[in-house]
Each structure stands twice: as structure tokens, then as C-alpha cells.
Scaffold this motif. Structure first.
Motif, PDB file in Angstrom:
ATOM      1  N   TRP A  68       0.837  -1.211   0.000  1.00 22.70           N
ATOM      2  CA  TRP A  68       0.000   0.000   0.000  1.00 22.70           C
ATOM      3  C   TRP A  68       0.865   1.251   0.000  1.00 22.70           C
ATOM      4  N   LEU A  69       1.898   1.280   0.838  1.00 26.69           N
ATOM      5  CA  LEU A  69       2.791   2.433   0.892  1.00 26.69           C
ATOM      6  C   LEU A  69       3.510   2.631  -0.433  1.00 26.69           C
ATOM      7  N   LEU A  70       3.944   1.546  -1.046  1.00 26.99           N
ATOM      8  CA  LEU A  70       4.657   1.647  -2.314  1.00 26.99           C
ATOM      9  C   LEU A  70       3.775   2.285  -3.381  1.00 26.99           C
ATOM     10  N   GLU A  71       2.500   1.911  -3.393  1.00 29.55           N
ATOM     11  CA  GLU A  71       1.593   2.483  -4.394  1.00 29.55           C
ATOM     12  C   GLU A  71       1.190   3.908  -4.066  1.00 29.55           C
ATOM     13  N   HIS A  72       0.719   4.132  -2.850  1.00 31.75           N
ATOM     14  CA  HIS A  72       0.108   5.428  -2.523  1.00 31.75           C
ATOM     15  C   HIS A  72       1.116   6.500  -2.132  1.00 31.75           C
ATOM     16  N   VAL A  73       2.297   6.099  -1.721  1.00 30.65           N
ATOM     17  CA  VAL A  73       3.342   7.079  -1.410  1.00 30.65           C
ATOM     18  C   VAL A  73       4.413   7.074  -2.499  1.00 30.65           C
ATOM     19  N   GLY A  74       4.879   5.884  -2.872  1.00 26.88           N
ATOM     20  CA  GLY A  74       5.951   5.788  -3.860  1.00 26.88           C
ATOM     21  C   GLY A  74       5.503   5.892  -5.299  1.00 26.88           C
ATOM     22  N   GLY A  75       4.204   5.724  -5.565  1.00 29.77           N
ATOM     23  CA  GLY A  75       3.705   5.810  -6.929  1.00 29.77           C
ATOM     24  C   GLY A  75       3.977   4.581  -7.772  1.00 29.77           C
TER      25      GLY A  75
END
Length: 260
Positions: free
Chosen positions: A56-63
Motif C-alpha cells: 500500500w505504501l509503495l503504491e500510494h506514497v511511492g507511486g
């Protein structure tokens, strides 16, 4: 506007890296006791919660989105998951779709305070690569125990992370494992190194792909097994890299791309 893109990637990558490792540390400290002293089911809830939160962090923060296909090829019961290895993504992203996976990992990781204790409590299999033949014997002993418990064994046949497009060197350990425990092998192709490059700070935007491939049944000799495994993983990984170029414009560093 195009000039702002590298700066945006830098900011998002920095924010992701900070939150990713903070999330790992906090979950180990706060939820680690549940893994050490609670029932096994609770331990796996903790591990899978960390894996899902990392995705989730990779998608929503890291793009960087994650897409995993072919999970229907993973049989019920024990099997060997033989995955290409290009980044840390390969470790956490596959966990939610597997049932109690046992990872074969280098022994040095078991010396990390808290992490090593938690990995041991979840039945991970450490391998001392300096011991050569002794390392294989230790790996097989742990693998037999995992198979007896009906678990999946995750191994990276190349033994370390390799850059996308680099010549693949498949080690003999994966065959020794296949030969000894006698369970199906599920090859996994991926292109994660294009988005999460080795030894690089930046995370490239787009969609990481991993694909579980048709199983390799027990019983092949060494040459046929390694040829089948390598050909299936490398051919599909090349396809996924081509798709990454078509959709996101990313190429392996060996073909002219930069770690940005």
C-alpha cells in the motif's frame, strides 16, 4: 512540467523509503511479541499485515503499483516457489497470496536484532553460504521440516539480487532442493528491478509485475530441470520487461536507462 518529474520522483521515493522502514521497525517492535509468544495464526496475520501495508505504501506514497498474476498455478499443499530476485519487493509482495511460506535466506539476516528472532519463530531457513556443502545440507533439513508441515518454500535460484537484463546464474541449490523434497516447483517471473533498482534510492513510477508460471513436476534430472526453470523464468521476465518499457518507458540499465 516535465522538468518537475524527477523532483517529484525524488520526493515520493524519499517519503516511501522513510515510511517503509519505519513501518517495518514499528511493526516488529509493537507486534513482534505476538509473533514470538502468540499462536502461529496470529504470527502470520502480523507478517501479512506488514506485507500488505508495504504494498500500500509503495503504491500510494511511492507511486509504484503491484500486479501479481498466475497464482492459480500454486498447488494446494507443499511446493517450492522459485522466483527471480531483483529487489526487496520480491520478498514482501508475494507473501499475502501464499500460505505460511518458508523463505530460504542468508544466515547473516538472522543476526539482526529482533528481525532474526522473528524470522526464526516463523520457521525461515537460514543458509550459511560460506559453508558450501554444509549449507545445502542445512537447507534441505529445514526444507524437509517445512514440507512435512505442508508449507511452501520460497527460494531465489540466483542466490542474490540481479539487475534486470543481466545474465542469469542459476545455482545448484534449487535443484538439490527439488531433488530431495520431491514437490512441484512453481517458477515466478518478474520485472521489479526496473522500478526498485538495486543499490538505488529512487523508486520508478509504474506497475511492477510478477507472474506465477505453470509448475514443474518432480522427477526431472538436473540438466532438464535447470534448463526448464531458467527458460520459463527468463523468457517470461523478458516479456514483462518489454511490457514495462511499453507502458512506463523503463529499460534495464544495461540498455541505456538510468536509476531515476
Amino acid at each position: 512540467m516535465p522538468e518537475a518529474l524527477p523532483a517529484m520522483i525524488f520526493v515520493r521515493s524519499h517519503a516511501f523509503n522513510v515510511l517503509f522502514y519505519a513501518n517495518l521497525i514499528v511493526q516488529m517492535i509493537v507486534l513482534g511479541p505476538l509473533m514470538l509468544f502468540g499462536p502461529e495464526a496470529t504470527g502470520w496475520w502480523v507478517v501479512k499485515n506488514w506485507a500488505r501495508s508495504s504494498v500500500w505504501l509503495l503504491e500510494h506514497v511511492g507511486g509504484v503499483r503491484s500486479k501479481i498474476t498466475g497464482i492459480e498455478h500454486v498447488p494446494a499443499g507443499p511446493s517450492i516457489i522459485a522466483a527471480k530476485h531483483q529487489s526487496f519487493w520480491d520478498v514482501f509482495a508475494i507473501i499475502p497470496d501464499l500460505d505460511r511460506p518458508t523463505f530460504i535466506l542468508k544466515k547473516e539476516l538472522m543476526r539482526i536484532p529482533l528481525f532474526g528472532w522473528l524470522a526464526a519463530s516463523m520457521g525461515m531457513i537460514p543458509v550459511d553460504r560460506a559453508k558450501r556443502g554444509g549449507a545445502v545440507a542445512s537447507m534441505i533439513e529445514g526444507a524437509r521440516k517445512a514440507v512435512a508441515e505442508g508449507r511452501q518454500i520460497v527460494i531465489f535460484p540466483e542466490g542474490t539480487r540481479t539487475a534486470p537484463g543481466a545474465i542469469a546464474d542459476y545455482r545448484q541449490g534449487v535443484f538439490r532442493l527439488y531433488e530431495d523434497v520431491g514437490v512441484p516447483v512453481v517458477p515466478v517471473a518478474l520485472n521489479s528491478g526496473l522500478y526498485w533498482p538495486r543499490h538505488a534510492f529512487l523508486r520508478r513510477p509504474g506497475t511492477i509485475r510478477a507472474d506465477y508460471l505453470p509448475i514443474i513436476e518432480p522427477g526431472l534430472n538436473r540438466a532438464d530441470f535447470l534448463s526448464h526453470l531458467r527458460d520459463s523464468i527468463e523468457t517470461r521476465s523478458a516479456d514483462l520487461m518489454a511490457e514495462a518499457y511499453a507502458s512506463d518507458g523503463h529499460l534495464p540499465a544495461s540498455q541505456g536507462s538510468r536509476d531515476v
